[in-house]
Every structure is written in structure tokens, then in C-alpha cells.
Write a protein that holds these residues in place. Sequence first.
Motif, PDB file in Angstrom:
ATOM      1  N   PHE A  37     111.798  62.718  15.929  1.00 52.82           N
ATOM      2  CA  PHE A  37     111.198  63.637  14.960  1.00 52.82           C
ATOM      3  C   PHE A  37     110.299  64.659  15.647  1.00 52.82           C
ATOM      4  N   LEU A  38     110.145  65.786  14.980  1.00 54.31           N
ATOM      5  CA  LEU A  38     109.188  66.807  15.377  1.00 54.31           C
ATOM      6  C   LEU A  38     108.274  67.043  14.183  1.00 54.31           C
ATOM      7  N   TRP A  39     106.966  66.837  14.408  1.00 53.35           N
ATOM      8  CA  TRP A  39     105.978  67.078  13.348  1.00 53.35           C
ATOM      9  C   TRP A  39     105.501  68.518  13.447  1.00 53.35           C
ATOM     10  N   VAL A  40     105.483  69.200  12.333  1.00 54.67           N
ATOM     11  CA  VAL A  40     105.165  70.623  12.299  1.00 54.67           C
ATOM     12  C   VAL A  40     103.984  70.847  11.355  1.00 54.67           C
ATOM     13  N   GLY A  41     102.896  71.382  11.902  1.00 47.69           N
ATOM     14  CA  GLY A  41     101.740  71.731  11.088  1.00 47.69           C
ATOM     15  C   GLY A  41     101.755  73.215  10.775  1.00 47.69           C
ATOM     16  N   ALA A  42     101.542  73.552   9.530  1.00 42.10           N
ATOM     17  CA  ALA A  42     101.583  74.953   9.101  1.00 42.10           C
ATOM     18  C   ALA A  42     100.418  75.241   8.163  1.00 42.10           C
ATOM     19  N   ARG A  98     108.152  67.333   8.564  1.00 44.55           N
ATOM     20  CA  ARG A  98     108.817  66.552   9.609  1.00 44.55           C
ATOM     21  C   ARG A  98     110.252  67.034   9.772  1.00 44.55           C
ATOM     22  N   TYR A  99     110.624  67.318  11.023  1.00 45.75           N
ATOM     23  CA  TYR A  99     111.990  67.767  11.324  1.00 45.75           C
ATOM     24  C   TYR A  99     112.728  66.652  12.057  1.00 45.75           C
ATOM     25  N   ASP A 100     113.892  66.299  11.556  1.00 42.57           N
ATOM     26  CA  ASP A 100     114.726  65.272  12.185  1.00 42.57           C
ATOM     27  C   ASP A 100     115.630  65.948  13.217  1.00 42.57           C
ATOM     28  N   LYS A 101     115.411  65.619  14.488  1.00 43.47           N
ATOM     29  CA  LYS A 101     116.172  66.260  15.565  1.00 43.47           C
ATOM     30  C   LYS A 101     117.652  65.871  15.540  1.00 43.47           C
ATOM     31  N   ILE A 102     117.958  64.716  14.953  1.00 44.78           N
ATOM     32  CA  ILE A 102     119.339  64.235  14.933  1.00 44.78           C
ATOM     33  C   ILE A 102     120.130  64.868  13.792  1.00 44.78           C
ATOM     34  N   THR A 103     119.576  64.844  12.597  1.00 42.32           N
ATOM     35  CA  THR A 103     120.301  65.344  11.418  1.00 42.32           C
ATOM     36  C   THR A 103     120.025  66.806  11.106  1.00 42.32           C
ATOM     37  N   GLY A 104     118.926  67.326  11.673  1.00 45.14           N
ATOM     38  CA  GLY A 104     118.555  68.701  11.385  1.00 45.14           C
ATOM     39  C   GLY A 104     117.898  68.888  10.032  1.00 45.14           C
ATOM     40  N   GLN A 105     117.486  67.790   9.386  1.00 43.59           N
ATOM     41  CA  GLN A 105     116.891  67.875   8.050  1.00 43.59           C
ATOM     42  C   GLN A 105     115.371  67.988   8.116  1.00 43.59           C
ATOM     43  N   TRP A 106     114.818  68.690   7.141  1.00 44.28           N
ATOM     44  CA  TRP A 106     113.376  68.860   7.010  1.00 44.28           C
ATOM     45  C   TRP A 106     112.851  68.023   5.850  1.00 44.28           C
ATOM     46  N   LYS A 107     111.619  67.536   6.001  1.00 44.82           N
ATOM     47  CA  LYS A 107     110.945  66.843   4.907  1.00 44.82           C
ATOM     48  C   LYS A 107     109.497  67.276   4.853  1.00 44.82           C
ATOM     49  N   ASN A 108     109.063  67.732   3.691  1.00 44.30           N
ATOM     50  CA  ASN A 108     107.659  68.098   3.503  1.00 44.30           C
ATOM     51  C   ASN A 108     106.854  66.857   3.133  1.00 44.30           C
ATOM     52  N   MET A 109     105.755  66.611   3.857  1.00 44.42           N
ATOM     53  CA  MET A 109     104.923  65.444   3.620  1.00 44.42           C
ATOM     54  C   MET A 109     103.834  65.807   2.607  1.00 44.42           C
ATOM     55  N   GLN A 110     103.603  64.921   1.669  1.00 44.50           N
ATOM     56  CA  GLN A 110     102.656  65.194   0.589  1.00 44.50           C
ATOM     57  C   GLN A 110     101.229  64.837   1.013  1.00 44.50           C
ATOM     58  N   GLY A 128      98.032  64.993  16.680  1.00 48.09           N
ATOM     59  CA  GLY A 128      98.071  63.996  17.736  1.00 48.09           C
ATOM     60  C   GLY A 128      98.827  62.775  17.247  1.00 48.09           C
ATOM     61  N   VAL A 129      99.832  62.328  18.018  1.00 43.11           N
ATOM     62  CA  VAL A 129     100.633  61.161  17.659  1.00 43.11           C
ATOM     63  C   VAL A 129      99.986  59.916  18.249  1.00 43.11           C
ATOM     64  N   ASP A 130      99.720  58.922  17.384  1.00 41.05           N
ATOM     65  CA  ASP A 130      99.014  57.707  17.795  1.00 41.05           C
ATOM     66  C   ASP A 130      99.713  56.492  17.179  1.00 41.05           C
ATOM     67  N   GLY A 131     100.877  56.123  17.769  1.00 38.46           N
ATOM     68  CA  GLY A 131     101.634  54.997  17.228  1.00 38.46           C
ATOM     69  C   GLY A 131     102.134  55.298  15.828  1.00 38.46           C
ATOM     70  N   ARG A 132     101.760  54.449  14.864  1.00 37.61           N
ATOM     71  CA  ARG A 132     102.214  54.670  13.487  1.00 37.61           C
ATOM     72  C   ARG A 132     101.410  55.734  12.766  1.00 37.61           C
ATOM     73  N   TYR A 133     100.380  56.253  13.436  1.00 39.51           N
ATOM     74  CA  TYR A 133      99.481  57.223  12.799  1.00 39.51           C
ATOM     75  C   TYR A 133      99.626  58.619  13.398  1.00 39.51           C
ATOM     76  N   LEU A 134      99.224  59.600  12.604  1.00 35.45           N
ATOM     77  CA  LEU A 134      99.044  60.975  13.066  1.00 35.45           C
ATOM     78  C   LEU A 134      97.588  61.360  12.847  1.00 35.45           C
ATOM     79  N   TRP A 135      97.005  62.031  13.824  1.00 29.14           N
ATOM     80  CA  TRP A 135      95.692  62.648  13.658  1.00 29.14           C
ATOM     81  C   TRP A 135      95.941  64.134  13.412  1.00 29.14           C
ATOM     82  N   LEU A 136      95.463  64.618  12.278  1.00 30.69           N
ATOM     83  CA  LEU A 136      95.722  65.996  11.867  1.00 30.69           C
ATOM     84  C   LEU A 136      94.412  66.773  11.822  1.00 30.69           C
ATOM     85  N   GLY A 137      94.335  67.830  12.608  1.00 30.10           N
ATOM     86  CA  GLY A 137      93.136  68.654  12.636  1.00 30.10           C
ATOM     87  C   GLY A 137      93.221  69.787  11.633  1.00 30.10           C
TER      88      GLY A 137
END
Length: 204
Positions: free
Chosen positions: A13-18, A24-36, A47-56
Motif C-alpha cells: 500500500f501507499l498512504w497518501v495525505g492530502a 490508501r492506494y493499493d499497488k497491486i490492484t490499482g484501487q484507491w480507498k478514502n479513509m474516514q 509515519g508508518v509504525d506497525g499497525r498504526y499511522l502517525w499523521l501530522g
Amino acid sequence: SHNIKSLASDGDFLWVGARTGLSRYDKITGQWKNMQIQGNPSIRSIGVDGRYLWLGTMRGVILYDKMIGSVVKFYRDYAPVRDIDVEGKVVWITTPNQIALFRRERYGDRWTTLMGAEIRDFVQGEPPRVKRLKEDLGILDCTNLLRISNTAWFGRAHGISLYNIGRQKPIKKVPFPESLKNQKVTDFAFDGRDVWIATREGLY
């Protein structure tokens, strides 16, 4: 996604902050998902921290659980966030006037903040321990952070400051070019041998 502010690679996955939140972008399927996330805050760093994300964000730091797709905590004491870096069990958070370090420990969350000539260290629920230094740490107007071994590089609105992590003291007498001292540092890159410094006026 439009108006992208930050990126973080995380396996497939690629996490995208805007400006409008987190996707979240799936590199395999090319699908996007907006996180609520309530309020759809502008995500300036990730910042990726195991099961967590730190979002500034401009208003503080969000701890986001990827597994359940939900915000765990919102730390408002550290804002606006300029940069986030995860190193093992330590999370580094850069704001204009302080650096915050987060560690998960057996007895609770531990925070260490560097600001001015003062280091504050506290475990959640306990009073802070304060260490006052003889000289300023040199992190006013901090824009970004680079760690190399036991040294932290602080990019600033006017030049660079170095900090010895183990000794908890600034490093002086570094032979930086004179022309760099009054320039805003926008980013760092380390290739294993050299540190590359990006500024508004060019590359060093």
C-alpha cells in the motif's frame, strides 16, 4: 487524490495525505480507498509504525489504527506538525518550536520534548522531569529532521542545527557553508555517505 501533502510506502500500500484527508492506494490492484477521519484534516506528514499511522496535521498529531480504520488518539500539544519519522520504537515529531519523541513503554506512553534550552521527559499520568541546559538546543523555526546514527539534523528557517541524541546537547562548530546559514532548509537526504540539503535557493 489532489493537493497531495505527504506519502508513505507500507508494503503493498501507499498512504497518501492530502488537504482533504487520508487515502490508501493499493499497488497491486490499482484501487484507491478514502479513509474516514472526522473533519478530513489536511495530512502534512505520515509515519508508518506497525499497525498504526502517525499523521501530522496543523492542529496536532493523529494516531490512526490501520487494522480497524479508526483514530486512536489525537495529541493536540504538538502542532503544527512539520515532519514525522519512525525509528524502531521511537517516533520523532517535528514542530516549528519543539521536537517531541514518543516511546511505548511497559508502564505507559513516554514523551520527551526538546524546546529552547529545556528537555522535558514524562510518562503518561506522572509529573514531567525537566532538565535545563546551559545553551539553547537551536531548534527554533524547525522545518524538518534527519537522523544519522546518534546525531539529529534539524533543518530550520535559517540554516541547520545538530543535536547529539545520546548526550542530549547541541553540536557546535560544524563547518557548514556560510551561504547556508541564512537559507530555509526544505528537506534532507542521506545516501550512506553524504548528506544532501535542499533549500529555497538550491541543493548543497
